[in-house]
Write an enzyme that holds these catalytic residues in place. Structure first.
Site, mmCIF file in Angstrom:
data_model
loop_
_atom_site.group_PDB
_atom_site.id
_atom_site.type_symbol
_atom_site.label_atom_id
_atom_site.label_comp_id
_atom_site.label_asym_id
_atom_site.label_seq_id
_atom_site.Cartn_x
_atom_site.Cartn_y
_atom_site.Cartn_z
ATOM 1 N N ASP A 45 38.965 29.763 60.710
ATOM 2 C CA ASP A 45 37.960 30.428 59.873
ATOM 3 C C ASP A 45 36.662 30.461 60.672
ATOM 4 O OD1 ASP A 45 37.850 30.907 56.502
ATOM 5 O OD2 ASP A 45 35.952 30.930 57.624
ATOM 6 N N LEU A 90 50.346 34.402 44.201
ATOM 7 C CA LEU A 90 49.806 33.105 43.768
ATOM 8 C C LEU A 90 48.856 33.282 42.610
ATOM 9 C CD1 LEU A 90 48.512 31.845 47.238
ATOM 10 C CD2 LEU A 90 50.840 31.709 46.334
ATOM 11 N N ARG A 91 48.947 32.364 41.652
ATOM 12 C CA ARG A 91 47.938 32.338 40.585
ATOM 13 C C ARG A 91 46.980 31.210 40.893
ATOM 14 N NH1 ARG A 91 51.757 30.477 36.240
ATOM 15 N NH2 ARG A 91 52.480 29.462 38.124
ATOM 16 N N ALA A 122 45.889 37.689 24.078
ATOM 17 C CA ALA A 122 44.646 38.403 23.753
ATOM 18 C C ALA A 122 43.489 37.414 23.830
ATOM 19 C CB ALA A 122 44.750 38.996 22.362
ATOM 20 N N CYS A 144 41.112 38.895 41.499
ATOM 21 C CA CYS A 144 42.275 39.753 41.767
ATOM 22 C C CYS A 144 42.351 40.971 40.853
ATOM 23 C CB CYS A 144 43.552 38.937 41.664
ATOM 24 S SG CYS A 144 43.519 37.485 42.714
ATOM 25 N N LYS A 163 39.553 31.299 34.444
ATOM 26 C CA LYS A 163 40.777 30.778 33.826
ATOM 27 C C LYS A 163 40.791 29.275 34.057
ATOM 28 C CE LYS A 163 44.624 31.048 36.212
ATOM 29 N NZ LYS A 163 45.783 31.505 37.011
HETATM 30 C C1 UGA Z 1 46.853 37.067 39.517
HETATM 31 C C2 UGA Z 1 48.372 37.251 39.415
HETATM 32 O O1 UGA Z 1 48.854 36.585 38.230
HETATM 33 C C3 UGA Z 1 49.069 36.682 40.638
HETATM 34 O O2 UGA Z 1 50.469 36.960 40.564
HETATM 35 C C4 UGA Z 1 48.481 37.344 41.903
HETATM 36 O O3 UGA Z 1 49.048 36.809 43.084
HETATM 37 C C5 UGA Z 1 46.985 37.102 41.941
HETATM 38 O O4 UGA Z 1 46.396 37.657 40.736
HETATM 39 C C6 UGA Z 1 46.426 37.777 43.189
HETATM 40 O O5 UGA Z 1 46.517 38.983 43.314
HETATM 41 O O6 UGA Z 1 45.983 37.063 44.081
HETATM 42 P P1 UGA Z 1 45.192 35.047 38.989
HETATM 43 O O7 UGA Z 1 44.115 36.082 38.976
HETATM 44 O O8 UGA Z 1 44.980 33.807 39.764
HETATM 45 O O9 UGA Z 1 46.582 35.683 39.517
HETATM 46 O O10 UGA Z 1 45.473 34.536 37.496
HETATM 47 P P2 UGA Z 1 46.240 35.012 36.177
HETATM 48 O O11 UGA Z 1 46.881 33.808 35.620
HETATM 49 O O12 UGA Z 1 47.083 36.201 36.362
HETATM 50 O O13 UGA Z 1 45.012 35.374 35.225
HETATM 51 C C7 UGA Z 1 44.111 36.432 35.518
HETATM 52 C C8 UGA Z 1 43.139 36.633 34.351
HETATM 53 O O14 UGA Z 1 43.844 37.130 33.209
HETATM 54 C C9 UGA Z 1 42.437 35.351 33.872
HETATM 55 O O15 UGA Z 1 41.089 35.661 33.582
HETATM 56 C C10 UGA Z 1 43.172 34.969 32.615
HETATM 57 O O16 UGA Z 1 42.393 34.238 31.698
HETATM 58 C C11 UGA Z 1 43.543 36.351 32.061
HETATM 59 N N1 UGA Z 1 44.727 36.319 31.185
HETATM 60 C C12 UGA Z 1 45.928 35.893 31.669
HETATM 61 C C13 UGA Z 1 44.616 36.754 29.870
HETATM 62 O O17 UGA Z 1 43.528 37.176 29.415
HETATM 63 N N2 UGA Z 1 45.733 36.745 29.081
HETATM 64 C C14 UGA Z 1 46.936 36.316 29.542
HETATM 65 O O18 UGA Z 1 47.916 36.339 28.771
HETATM 66 C C15 UGA Z 1 47.039 35.884 30.861
#
Ligand code: UGA
Length: 456
Positions: free
Chosen positions: A30, A152-153, A254, A262, A322
């Protein structure tokens, strides 16, 4: 195998520790000297569960090292991962300057055949550009391009790297696909589904995956608006939808909507890509509109219940986008805070991890060191991020700390009946609004306050 990783961020580090864990020799580069210094001393630059122990183990077994010298990170490697940031430009397009620079560096330094892997999320067509750079910059060795998007989440990034449900690898070179298969063989043996395809398909599949997950969230949020108008219960509706295996319950939650580095960025970039290719993908506009509307709806509920917001204090529980991360990029909690501040309210807040990052981003909120300080004397509380710590709170104590017993459950994560029993006015995102029952008889009133008899 010897592996180089360019970029020690939210994607690069979980990837690095996972590859070191399965026995590869991984060197992470980095340009941020402070970050590399911190990592070399065993520190982690952001909160991500399980990252620190795996990092320490990798360093201890000498499978993992960190450097600010790109030559050291790419010397004799078979695979070089590009894990640099692709932030949005003002137009919404992904800014790929850092990707271009990283590819230039690897191409210039390569002394042996190697595979260059796009791990950062990039728009379809990027691999073609990468291939052109490789040809232009270095013809003495064989450099092949692979697109291996991450799924990845945040908050589960290490677990998702060690045990992904799928490994997607796109390349137009058979040899490069074989190299990637060798790299990931232990993970495939552990049950991950291996999907090999061409470059353009892999790039597009990543954008489509994130857009589809965001679509599910926005769909639920739109249905939640209807639930509010029909007295239906959104959580029950989501459970019923999710019981159909063709739909699935995940990402139907919701609430305040999606944030993070992302979904917002990727939807904007996907829209730009579609526009550029001459296709009007209006559905993506709607996903964004409904997502913005979710925060506006929460704000409207607060205005409705508190009337004039000037001078009133609202306590936000959770600031990260999150649970499980200290990342506040595009956090719905901060979007709500901005609206409250603009309306003249005071905002206090607490987050188990993201307090300092949130304070840097929004100096006019008062970030407290514990949840009780944030709640003290506030006119209402809003659950913005469903950290376990908040779900397990003593809500009787919460009620006693608040000036008014009003709670907006911005993630539909709490128990409406239990809170109403405690005397809360419970507001939510698509569940029935519930107010404490007013006793119908003098006997009920006596029972509610725990005395044998009330004399008027
Ligand atoms: C997301 C994808 O889930 C991953 O598969 C992907 O690799 C990643 O983007 C990326 O492109 O790097 P992430 O953003 O870490 O991952 O987290 P998520 O768990 O998907 O949540 C994203 C947002 O959606 C959060 O703000 C969460 O609170 C919201 N969310 C999630 C909701 O409002 N409702 C849900 O049912 C689920």
């Amino acid at each position: 195998m010897k592996v180089g990783i360019i970029g020690a961020g939210h994607v690069g580090l979980p990837t690095a520790v996972a590859l070191a864990h399965i026995g590869h020799s991984v060197s992470v580069y980095d340009s941020d000297a402070q970050r590399i210094e911190l990592l070399s001393q065993g520190g982690v630059p952001f909160y991500e569960p399980k990252l620190a122990p795996l990092l320490h183990a990798g360093v201890a077994t000498e499978h993992l090292s960190f450097t600010t010298d790109p030559a050291a990170a790419t010397a004799e490697v078979e695979v070089a991962f590009i894990c640099v940031g692709t932030p949005p430009r003002a137009t919404g397009e992904a800014n790929l300057r850092a990707v271009e620079e990283a590819v230039e560096v690897v191409a210039r330094l390569a002394r042996n055949d190697l595979v260059i892997v796009e791990k950062s999320t990039v728009p379809a067509g990027t691999a073609l550009r990468v291939g052109e750079i490789l040809k232009r910059r270095n013809s003495s060795v064989n450099l092949r391009v692979v697109c291996n998007p991450e799924f990845l989440r945040e908050g589960h990034a290490v677990e998702d790297s060690l045990r992904p449900h799928r490994i997607l690898v796109g390349s137009d070179s058979k040899e490069a696909l074989q190299t990637m298969r060798r790299l990931y063989q232990p993970v495939v043996d552990d049950g991950a589904r291996w999907i090999a395809t061409d470059l353009a398909t892999a790039e597009l599949a990543k954008h489509a995956s994130n857009a589809f997950l965001a679509l599910k969230i926005s769909f639920s949020n739109a249905v939640a608006r209807i639930a509010e108008r029909t007295d239906a219960d959104m959580e029950a509706v989501a459970d019923i939808l999710g019981a159909d295996p063709r739909i699935g319950r995940d990402h139907l939650g919701a609430g305040l909507g999606y944030g993070g580095s992302c979904f917002p960025k990727d939807i904007a970039a996907f829209k730009c890509l579609a526009d550029r290719l001459g296709y009007r993908f209006g559905l993506l506009d709607e996903i964004e509109r409904i997502n913005d509307e979710a925060v506006q709806t929460a704000f409207g509920k607060l205005e409705d219940v508190l009337w004039n917001l000037e001078g009133k204090r609202v306590a936000l529980l959770g600031l990260s986008f999150k649970p499980g991360t200290d990342d506040v990029r595009f956090s719905p909690a901060l979007a709500l805070a901005r609206k409250l501040l603009a309306a003249g309210a005071e905002v206090t807040a607490y987050d188990p991890q993201a307090g300092p990052n949130a304070q840097k981003e929004l100096s006019s909120i008062e970030v407290k060191g514990d949840v009780w300080d944030a709640l003290d004397g506030a006119s209402c509380a809003v659950l913005c991020t469903e950290w376990d710590e908040f779900l397990e709170l003593d809500f009787e104590k919460v009620r006693d700390h608040l000036d008014l017993p009003i709670l907006l459950d911005g993630r539909n994560a709490l128990d409406p009946s239990a809170l109403t029993e405690l005397g809360f006015t419970y507001l939510s995102m698509g569940r029935r609004a519930m107010s404490p029952r007013v006793p119908a008889t003098i006997e009920q009133a006596a029972e509610a306050i725990g005395v044998e008899q009330l004399v008027i």
